[in-house]
Scaffold this motif. Structure first.
Motif, short mmCIF file in Angstrom:
data_model
loop_
_atom_site.label_atom_id
_atom_site.label_comp_id
_atom_site.label_asym_id
_atom_site.label_seq_id
_atom_site.Cartn_x
_atom_site.Cartn_y
_atom_site.Cartn_z
N GLU A 1 0.84 -1.21 0.00
CA GLU A 1 0.00 0.00 0.00
C GLU A 1 0.87 1.25 0.00
OE1 GLU A 1 -3.83 1.90 2.40
OE2 GLU A 1 -3.09 -0.11 2.92
N LEU A 2 2.00 1.21 0.73
CA LEU A 2 2.93 2.34 0.69
C LEU A 2 3.42 2.57 -0.74
CD1 LEU A 2 5.14 1.56 3.85
CD2 LEU A 2 3.37 3.31 3.67
N ILE A 3 3.79 1.47 -1.40
CA ILE A 3 4.30 1.56 -2.77
C ILE A 3 3.20 2.05 -3.73
CG2 ILE A 3 5.23 0.22 -4.71
CD1 ILE A 3 6.51 -1.63 -2.60
N LYS A 4 1.99 1.57 -3.54
CA LYS A 4 0.87 1.97 -4.39
C LYS A 4 0.65 3.47 -4.34
CE LYS A 4 -4.09 1.07 -5.04
NZ LYS A 4 -5.28 0.35 -4.52
N ASN A 5 0.71 4.05 -3.15
CA ASN A 5 0.53 5.50 -3.02
C ASN A 5 1.72 6.27 -3.58
OD1 ASN A 5 -2.02 6.36 -1.31
ND2 ASN A 5 -1.29 4.42 -0.45
#
Length: 315
Positions: free
Chosen positions: A108-112
């Protein structure tokens, strides 16, 4: 292919490291290999147990593990700084070794980040198992910090975040001795986003953040980003001076114009103790700032690396 490095400060976390590594490797295996290259950088912060030996064993088993080891314990924030200084990556994710920062949140960190955010922060929700005193002190800490500081820090902000290469370059220029990343990150600016999470349970061991360390962290956070305590001490001093003048005029009036003598020493002793204690408090605040100037002027390194093993891919 984008290079992402996971920086993990470690202080006496020997038992947690294999389990953390397992969880991280599982997360990496579920990410597209043609798109991302992952590496784990363990930073041994002068551990007294066999943390460094455990890291070396993991390094032998997994080719995507690197490590740094300090000559002594320099602190959690300096361990993060060392990882930032020594690693070359398109993005860095900082997280603790105690497993309370969930590895499953990394996608999720990478997605954002892919959406365009240059800093992706995380905000912790209080665990149901957390003690009332821990919740109270945490809320009090952030309330006081935001009241006295010039930067606003979200309550529950953790050192579990993703930093873009652009941000990493700026952080490398910071050479403060008393680092406080929870304050530095909002101060930097850039495009930021925050995601919420519930902390996982610590698998082994006890938290390294004792009450003493939490108080020290609070003092560092306040004095690193604000001079308001000094200004408050000025106003308190002025207020007490005015009160003292009126009290003196009152005492002179009673002595010269009435026959009511002021009996006993109680009021005098209380006044002296109160003002004396307040003066010592103000001197302590002033000393904290002077101490910071003294330490910064020495220009000593933030940390000393005793051992380092970082692959060419991460340099």
């Amino acid at each position: 292919m984008k290079k992402i490095s996971i920086i993990v400060p470690c202080f006496n976390e020997k038992e947690n490291l294999p389990y953390l590594n397992q969880k991280l490797q599982e997360v990496f295996s579920n990410q597209p290999k043609e798109k991302y290259s992952f590496r784990i950088v363990f930073v041994n912060d002068g551990s007294a147990d066999d943390t460094l030996l455990e890291i070396k064993e993991l390094r032998k088993q997994f080719s995507n593990i690197d490590y740094l080891s300090f000559s002594r314990n320099f602190g959690h924030q300096q361990a993060i700084k060392a990882g930032i200084d020594c690693v070359n990556a398109d993005a860095i994710i900082t997280m603790d070794a105690d497993l309370q920062h969930p590895p499953k949140l990394i996608p999720e960190l990478i997605k954002n980040w892919e959406k365009g955010y240059e800093i992706v922060n995380s905000k912790r929700f209080d665990s149901k198992n957390q003690s009332f005193m821990k919740k109270l002190t945490s809320k009090s800490f952030y309330a006081l910090l935001n009241k006295l500081s010039y930067v606003k820090i979200e309550p529950g902000t953790a050192d579990f975040r993703l930093l873009d290469k652009k941000v990493i370059e700026q952080l490398r220029n910071l050479n403060e001795q008393n680092l406080f990343f929870r304050g530095v990150i909002p101060w930097l600016g850039f495009s930021q986003h925050t995601i919420d999470y519930y902390p996982d349970e610590r698998k082994y061991g006890k938290t390294k953040y004792t009450a003493k360390k939490m108080i020290s962290l609070a003092i560092t956070g306040i004095t690193s980003f604000s001079i308001k305590p000094l200004r408050i001490s000025i106003f308190v001093g002025l207020f007490l001076s005015v009160v003292a003048i009126f009290y003196m005029l009152y005492a002179l009036y009673i002595g010269f114009f009435t026959d009511k003598a002021i009996e006993g020493w109680t009021s005098v002793i209380v006044s002296v103790l109160f003002i004396g204690g307040l003066q010592l408090l103000m001197l302590g605040i002033l000393g904290e700032y002077i101490g910071k100037i003294f330490i910064e002027n020495k220009k000593r390194p933030n940390y000393i690396i005793d051992q380092i093993d970082i692959s060419n891919e991460n340099q």
